[in-house]
Design a protein around this motif. Sequence first.
Motif, PDB file in Angstrom:
ATOM      1  N   GLN A   1       4.967  42.056  32.133  1.00  0.00           N
ATOM      2  CA  GLN A   1       6.152  42.894  32.284  1.00  0.00           C
ATOM      3  C   GLN A   1       6.554  43.043  33.751  1.00  0.00           C
ATOM      4  O   GLN A   1       7.740  43.071  34.068  1.00  0.00           O
ATOM      5  CB  GLN A   1       5.899  44.258  31.649  1.00  0.00           C
ATOM      6  CG  GLN A   1       5.764  44.153  30.139  1.00  0.00           C
ATOM      7  CD  GLN A   1       5.154  45.397  29.557  1.00  0.00           C
ATOM      8  OE1 GLN A   1       3.955  45.603  29.677  1.00  0.00           O
ATOM      9  NE2 GLN A   1       5.987  46.220  28.942  1.00  0.00           N
TER      10      GLN A   1
ATOM     11  N   ALA B   1       8.358  39.860  34.673  1.00  0.00           N
ATOM     12  CA  ALA B   1       9.707  39.846  34.092  1.00  0.00           C
ATOM     13  C   ALA B   1      10.632  40.793  34.866  1.00  0.00           C
ATOM     14  O   ALA B   1      11.797  40.460  35.130  1.00  0.00           O
ATOM     15  CB  ALA B   1       9.660  40.232  32.621  1.00  0.00           C
ATOM     16  N   LEU B   2      10.118  41.942  35.251  1.00  0.00           N
ATOM     17  CA  LEU B   2      10.906  42.891  36.037  1.00  0.00           C
ATOM     18  C   LEU B   2      11.236  42.312  37.413  1.00  0.00           C
ATOM     19  O   LEU B   2      12.379  42.414  37.884  1.00  0.00           O
ATOM     20  CB  LEU B   2      10.149  44.215  36.187  1.00  0.00           C
ATOM     21  CG  LEU B   2      10.855  45.303  36.982  1.00  0.00           C
ATOM     22  CD1 LEU B   2      12.096  45.779  36.235  1.00  0.00           C
ATOM     23  CD2 LEU B   2       9.915  46.461  37.236  1.00  0.00           C
TER      24      LEU B   2
ATOM     25  N   GLY C   1      16.466  40.771  32.250  1.00  0.00           N
ATOM     26  CA  GLY C   1      15.064  40.837  32.657  1.00  0.00           C
ATOM     27  C   GLY C   1      14.587  42.253  32.879  1.00  0.00           C
ATOM     28  O   GLY C   1      13.483  42.621  32.464  1.00  0.00           O
TER      29      GLY C   1
ATOM     30  N   ALA D   1      11.883  44.010  30.241  1.00  0.00           N
ATOM     31  CA  ALA D   1      10.552  44.212  30.807  1.00  0.00           C
ATOM     32  C   ALA D   1       9.877  45.466  30.264  1.00  0.00           C
ATOM     33  O   ALA D   1       8.690  45.676  30.496  1.00  0.00           O
ATOM     34  CB  ALA D   1      10.630  44.285  32.329  1.00  0.00           C
TER      35      ALA D   1
ATOM     36  N   TRP E   1       6.145  44.408  26.147  1.00  0.00           N
ATOM     37  CA  TRP E   1       5.471  43.134  26.352  1.00  0.00           C
ATOM     38  C   TRP E   1       6.118  42.027  25.534  1.00  0.00           C
ATOM     39  O   TRP E   1       6.340  40.928  26.039  1.00  0.00           O
ATOM     40  CB  TRP E   1       3.989  43.287  25.968  1.00  0.00           C
ATOM     41  CG  TRP E   1       3.170  42.097  26.294  1.00  0.00           C
ATOM     42  CD1 TRP E   1       2.537  41.853  27.475  1.00  0.00           C
ATOM     43  CD2 TRP E   1       2.888  40.982  25.443  1.00  0.00           C
ATOM     44  NE1 TRP E   1       1.888  40.659  27.409  1.00  0.00           N
ATOM     45  CE2 TRP E   1       2.078  40.092  26.172  1.00  0.00           C
ATOM     46  CE3 TRP E   1       3.242  40.644  24.143  1.00  0.00           C
ATOM     47  CZ2 TRP E   1       1.618  38.898  25.643  1.00  0.00           C
ATOM     48  CZ3 TRP E   1       2.781  39.456  23.614  1.00  0.00           C
ATOM     49  CH2 TRP E   1       1.981  38.602  24.364  1.00  0.00           C
TER      50      TRP E   1
ATOM     51  N   ALA F   1       9.408  41.027  27.023  1.00  0.00           N
ATOM     52  CA  ALA F   1       9.222  40.281  28.267  1.00  0.00           C
ATOM     53  C   ALA F   1       8.879  38.825  27.957  1.00  0.00           C
ATOM     54  O   ALA F   1       9.350  37.905  28.628  1.00  0.00           O
ATOM     55  CB  ALA F   1       8.122  40.914  29.106  1.00  0.00           C
ATOM     56  N   ARG F   2       8.082  38.605  26.928  1.00  0.00           N
ATOM     57  CA  ARG F   2       7.753  37.232  26.521  1.00  0.00           C
ATOM     58  C   ARG F   2       9.006  36.512  26.021  1.00  0.00           C
ATOM     59  O   ARG F   2       9.235  35.346  26.349  1.00  0.00           O
ATOM     60  CB  ARG F   2       6.687  37.251  25.435  1.00  0.00           C
ATOM     61  CG  ARG F   2       6.260  35.864  25.025  1.00  0.00           C
ATOM     62  CD  ARG F   2       5.018  35.923  24.150  1.00  0.00           C
ATOM     63  NE  ARG F   2       4.501  34.584  23.975  1.00  0.00           N
ATOM     64  CZ  ARG F   2       4.612  33.906  22.841  1.00  0.00           C
ATOM     65  NH1 ARG F   2       5.217  34.425  21.806  1.00  0.00           N
ATOM     66  NH2 ARG F   2       4.121  32.696  22.750  1.00  0.00           N
TER      67      ARG F   2
ATOM     68  N   ILE G   1       5.992  33.183  32.836  1.00  0.00           N
ATOM     69  CA  ILE G   1       5.917  34.319  31.910  1.00  0.00           C
ATOM     70  C   ILE G   1       5.284  33.890  30.591  1.00  0.00           C
ATOM     71  O   ILE G   1       4.409  34.571  30.050  1.00  0.00           O
ATOM     72  CB  ILE G   1       7.321  34.932  31.694  1.00  0.00           C
ATOM     73  CG1 ILE G   1       7.801  35.607  32.981  1.00  0.00           C
ATOM     74  CG2 ILE G   1       7.308  35.928  30.547  1.00  0.00           C
ATOM     75  CD1 ILE G   1       9.250  36.047  32.940  1.00  0.00           C
TER      76      ILE G   1
END
Length: 124
Positions: A19, A22-23, A55, A59, A62, A65-66, A107
Amino acid sequence: MAKSNLRKTRPPVEFGRLQWIALAVGLFDIATAIHPLFAFDTSNPLLRFSTGVAGVVMARKWEHARRFGIALVVGYGGLVLSQLAGPDRLEPVTLLYARTALSGVLIIALSIRGAGPAPRGSAG
């Protein structure tokens, strides 16, 4: 009868490595949409800004984010492949698309490697 003012409290959002990445990718895309880092960045700022917002929003969880990583690989990977297959000469902006697609690969690799969400409610 007395009214009960009980609210359901949400547990705090716990960020894992996936996460955070992704953030970071989302915030970087927002920043480069506002102020490009390279002179050869001819990509659409709206595309980079929307990717960044997605994104940041995705985030939070989880699983999301994937999915963001998968979307980066599919979307920007497709842009890279179309640039490679299309013209005789390669445009420099393809490097930026490839960087974003590789962020998605990172990621996804972290999600497969077992950096899953932390189990809730376990005391350890």
